[in-house]
Design an enzyme around this catalytic site. Structure first.
Site, PDB file in Angstrom:
ATOM      1  N   TYR A  48      51.386  26.558  28.216  1.00 34.17           N
ATOM      2  CA  TYR A  48      51.876  27.838  27.708  1.00 34.17           C
ATOM      3  C   TYR A  48      50.727  28.636  27.115  1.00 34.17           C
ATOM      4  CZ  TYR A  48      54.611  30.999  24.643  1.00 34.17           C
ATOM      5  OH  TYR A  48      55.157  32.081  24.003  1.00 34.17           O
ATOM      6  N   ASP A  62      49.325  38.523  14.527  1.00 32.82           N
ATOM      7  CA  ASP A  62      50.258  38.638  15.655  1.00 32.82           C
ATOM      8  C   ASP A  62      51.205  39.809  15.410  1.00 32.82           C
ATOM      9  OD1 ASP A  62      51.762  38.120  17.931  1.00 32.82           O
ATOM     10  OD2 ASP A  62      52.964  36.556  16.963  1.00 32.82           O
ATOM     11  N   ASP A  89      53.258  34.373  27.320  1.00 34.12           N
ATOM     12  CA  ASP A  89      53.923  35.227  26.345  1.00 34.12           C
ATOM     13  C   ASP A  89      53.460  36.663  26.585  1.00 34.12           C
ATOM     14  OD1 ASP A  89      54.756  36.600  24.085  1.00 34.12           O
ATOM     15  OD2 ASP A  89      53.859  35.211  22.653  1.00 34.12           O
ATOM     16  N   ASP A  91      54.827  39.333  25.063  1.00 33.45           N
ATOM     17  CA  ASP A  91      55.284  40.164  23.951  1.00 33.45           C
ATOM     18  C   ASP A  91      56.448  41.065  24.385  1.00 33.45           C
ATOM     19  OD1 ASP A  91      53.512  38.959  22.270  1.00 33.45           O
ATOM     20  OD2 ASP A  91      52.117  40.629  22.135  1.00 33.45           O
ATOM     21  N   HIS A 116      57.603  35.581  29.456  1.00 35.87           N
ATOM     22  CA  HIS A 116      58.791  36.030  28.738  1.00 35.87           C
ATOM     23  C   HIS A 116      58.514  37.360  28.062  1.00 35.87           C
ATOM     24  CE1 HIS A 116      57.359  34.791  24.701  1.00 35.87           C
ATOM     25  NE2 HIS A 116      56.988  33.636  25.239  1.00 35.87           N
ATOM     26  N   GLU A 118      60.217  40.036  25.109  1.00 34.41           N
ATOM     27  CA  GLU A 118      61.087  39.943  23.948  1.00 34.41           C
ATOM     28  C   GLU A 118      61.683  41.298  23.594  1.00 34.41           C
ATOM     29  OE1 GLU A 118      58.094  40.017  20.199  1.00 34.41           O
ATOM     30  OE2 GLU A 118      57.668  38.528  21.744  1.00 34.41           O
ATOM     31  N   CYS A 126      55.460  37.816  14.414  1.00 34.00           N
ATOM     32  CA  CYS A 126      55.847  36.445  14.721  1.00 34.00           C
ATOM     33  C   CYS A 126      57.346  36.293  14.567  1.00 34.00           C
ATOM     34  CB  CYS A 126      55.111  35.476  13.791  1.00 34.00           C
ATOM     35  SG  CYS A 126      55.744  33.781  13.859  1.00 34.00           S
ATOM     36  N   ARG A 161      63.305  36.774  25.921  1.00 29.43           N
ATOM     37  CA  ARG A 161      63.356  36.236  24.560  1.00 29.43           C
ATOM     38  C   ARG A 161      64.138  37.206  23.681  1.00 29.43           C
ATOM     39  NH1 ARG A 161      58.151  35.294  20.513  1.00 29.43           N
ATOM     40  NH2 ARG A 161      59.093  36.421  18.757  1.00 29.43           N
ATOM     41  N   GLU A 191      64.987  32.899  19.922  1.00 29.35           N
ATOM     42  CA  GLU A 191      63.990  32.653  18.886  1.00 29.35           C
ATOM     43  C   GLU A 191      64.643  32.434  17.519  1.00 29.35           C
ATOM     44  OE1 GLU A 191      61.413  31.404  17.988  1.00 29.35           O
ATOM     45  OE2 GLU A 191      59.755  32.823  18.193  1.00 29.35           O
ATOM     46  N   ASN A 213      61.988  26.702  20.921  1.00 27.42           N
ATOM     47  CA  ASN A 213      60.665  26.891  20.335  1.00 27.42           C
ATOM     48  C   ASN A 213      60.498  25.953  19.145  1.00 27.42           C
ATOM     49  OD1 ASN A 213      58.195  27.788  19.503  1.00 27.42           O
ATOM     50  ND2 ASN A 213      58.896  29.805  18.832  1.00 27.42           N
TER      51      ASN A 213
END
Length: 301
Positions: A48, A62, A89, A91, A116, A118, A126, A161, A191, A213
């Site tokens: 990942y 982040d 990821d 975002d 993914h 989100e 985060c 996500r 999440e 996760n």
């Protein structure tokens, strides 16, 4: 050696087939290409790329400061170093739905097996911090539909996500997940679920592969692999584990070096030169030039 032995298409198909088995897939996060090689060498079946890890590696928080091209560059470096399927990821897709569409194609070109997207708004944060804001459901649906339309390889995994659990509650997060699947998401990443019962409720409600996760120091419990398997989850993700281990060891080592004036006491904790060379496939490069590996390593290295 210089390149992987499999194509991106083969790795995408391998991920799809592995998810179809119903067995939990354990996926550590790689913090650089060499750690991805280590993940493969130790028998894991996928790796990942965490947005939080990439940001931290660049010395950034982040909060959406990294760009699509920076993520794609790291993805390209990583997929060159491993034959494992790599999940990335992406975002929020880095902007409007058209940006999400471009991001999909950048990641396809970078060789990853899937990504993914989100449903946070920018500046994102985060998923285990307070103060998150989620985009309206219709906006996320547009984002996902754009991603689906942009996908050229049907085996490329598009995961949605949702961060809605901490903002709108569990029921709303489940409703969002269902809408995202209807929009074309192949899998869902809920999440920051609070406890085992919430993991079970999500599994009961959503009939696509689900990712759990297992990030450290977060809002949710650290469930073991057997529990996640019994709950019916498909992917157990450990996004920042290796970075935290590496940085913890590096900090301890630097403190010892500063205090002792030598690294001698740290040698038993270090990866040896011979192990590093083994992981790099150093000797295999002699297939190109016999002078590459024509030396003997010093004893104990």
């Amino acid at each position: 050696m210089l390149h992987t032995r499999t194509t991106a298409s083969q790795r995408r198909r391998a991920l799809r087939e592995r998810l179809a088995t119903g067995r939990l897939l354990t996926v550590p996060g790689a913090f650089n290409p060499l750690s991805a090689r280590l993940i493969q060498d130790l028998g894991f079946e996928a790796a990942y790329l965490s947005g939080a890890v990439l940001a931290a590696d660049l010395g950034l928080p982040d909060i959406g400061l990294t760009t699509a091209t920076e993520v794609a560059d790291r993805a390209r470096q990583t997929t060159r170093a491993t034959d494992l399927p790599v999940l990335a990821d992406a975002d929020t897709g880095f902007g409007e739905p058209m940006n999400a569409a471009r991001t999909v194609q950048l990641m396809e070109d970078a060789g990853v097996a899937g990504l993914h997207l989100e449903d946070q708004v920018n500046p994102k944060r985060c998923g285990h911090l307070d103060g998150k804001t989620v985009t309206p459901r219709a906006e996320m649906v547009r984002r996902l539909r754009a991603a689906v339309d942009a996908r050229r390889d049907p085996d490329f995994l598009l995961m949605a996500r949702t961060d809605a659990r901490a903002v709108e509650g569990l029921a709303a997060a489940i409703d969002r997940a269902k809408a995202y699947v209807d929009a074309g998401a192949d899998a869902v990443f809920p999440e920051a679920l609070a406890d085992e019962a919430e993991f079970a409720a999500f599994r009961k409600a959503v009939d696509v592969p689900l990712l759990a996760n297992m990030t450290e120091f977060g809002k949710g419990p650290l469930l073991d692999a057997r529990t996640l398997q019994d709950l019916g989850y498909d992917i157990a993700l450990y996004p920042v584990t290796l970075l935290r281990l590496a940085m913890g060891a590096a900090e301890d080592g630097l403190r010892a070096l500063a205090a002792d004036g030598t690294q001698s006491a740290l040698l038993p904790r270090m990866q040896t030169r011979s192990r590093l060379y083994e992981l790099l496939g150093y000797q295999e490069y002699s297939a190109f030039d016999s002078a590459v590996f024509d030396f003997t390593l010093p004893p104990g290295t």
